[in-house]
Design a protein around this motif. Structure first.
Motif, short mmCIF file in Angstrom:
data_model
loop_
_atom_site.label_atom_id
_atom_site.label_comp_id
_atom_site.label_asym_id
_atom_site.label_seq_id
_atom_site.Cartn_x
_atom_site.Cartn_y
_atom_site.Cartn_z
N TYR A 4 0.92 -1.09 0.15
CA TYR A 4 0.26 0.34 0.54
C TYR A 4 1.25 1.67 0.21
O TYR A 4 0.69 1.80 -0.93
N LYS A 46 0.58 3.48 -2.98
CA LYS A 46 0.87 4.58 -2.78
C LYS A 46 1.48 5.66 -3.05
O LYS A 46 1.54 7.42 -3.90
N LYS A 76 1.74 6.26 -6.91
CA LYS A 76 1.02 7.33 -7.79
C LYS A 76 1.03 8.50 -7.21
O LYS A 76 0.93 9.48 -8.15
N LYS A 77 1.79 9.17 -6.83
CA LYS A 77 2.23 10.01 -6.05
C LYS A 77 2.71 10.86 -7.29
O LYS A 77 3.38 11.64 -7.56
#
Length: 271
Positions: free
Chosen positions: A205, A209, A212-213
């Motif tokens: 996770y 994340k 993705k950022k």
């Protein structure tokens, strides 16, 4: 050991953890620490006293017990819980260091802050948090392997045979409450495996994340660069360049016939 103090200390990590981290911490204290303190210690409390062998040879029982139980399950699980929960303190220590650094910065720069949110997982704190997850999963997996290697599995036999010195021959030794001990052993093994899965899920996770950022920032930078290198040029000249050569103002609501009549009248008046 004062498990309550350790619990109070580690619950401070909750506000810096993700949803997976909160579930992991709840599982550790409810399904592992509570079971360990309330039930498991009582089940293994009589293991040495009730380990019986069918011989009266002095020292034979002690030697056989040490051979089959080189380390007690209770002490091994206590070490496991200590090693597994300690990496969470790395995160707490890093946050405290950030808070102290931010406090010094605020005093020197008239109220300005170095960190808007010291507990937010950015920069070095993100790596510290990820490293703590790796340590927790690694310690759990390591202790599961040690338990499997020492006892050759997670089973608890009712009868064991021992022929070590000073036993006169091969003797039969009996373990007290083997079924109950087997159930608790499997329960602790399964709960440890679930905690490992939770740590792996949290690592995935965090990494997803972060990626993705990063992709979002990269896309914004590309769009900004494209806008700077490809400025929009005007498709037509400004309206000021299309001023009428004559100073006559024409009513847009007037019909063509009215315009013609007014032009004829102007010419006749000049004549």
């Amino acid at each position: 050991m004062n498990w309550g103090a350790l619990q109070a200390l580690l619950y401070g990590v909750n506000k810096y953890s993700t949803a997976f981290g909160r579930v992991w911490l709840s599982m550790v204290f409810i399904f592992r620490v509570m079971v360990f303190v309330v039930a498991a210690q009582r089940v293994w409390g009589d293991e040495n006293k009730d380990f019986v062998c069918n011989t009266a040879q002095p020292g034979c029982v002690n030697v056989c017990y040490d051979h089959f139980f080189p380390i007690s399950h209770i002490r091994l699980w206590a070490l496991q819980l200590i090693f597994v929960t300690c990496p969470s303190l790395m995160v707490t220590g890093h946050v405290k260091y950030r808070e102290m650094k931010d406090l010094k910065y605020t005093k020197l720069h008239e109220g300005k802050h170095m960190y808007a949110h010291p507990g937010k997982k950015r920069g070095g704190l993100w790596w510290t948090y990820l490293l703590s997850l790796i340590f927790k999963a690694g310690f759990d997996a390591g202790f599961l392997y040690v338990l499997y290697y020492i006892y050759e599995g997670y089973d608890m036999p009712r009868l064991t045979k021992c022929s070590l010195f000073p036993c006169p021959n091969t003797v039969d030794c009996y373990i007290s409450r083997p079924t109950e001990k087997k159930i608790f052993t499997l329960f602790m093994v399964v709960s440890s495996a679930v905690c490992i899965v939770m740590c792996i899920c949290e690592m995935i996770y965090l990494i997803f994340k972060r990626i993705k950022k990063f992709m979002k920032k990269r896309k914004e930078a590309e769009m900004k660069l494209f806008a700077e290198t490809h400025e929009m040029k005007p498709l037509s000249r400004p309206r000021s360049q299309y001023k009428s050569k004559t100073k006559e103002r024409v009513d847009p609501t007037a019909s063509n016939q009215n315009i013609t009549n007014s032009t004829v009248e102007e010419k006749s008046s000049k004549v």
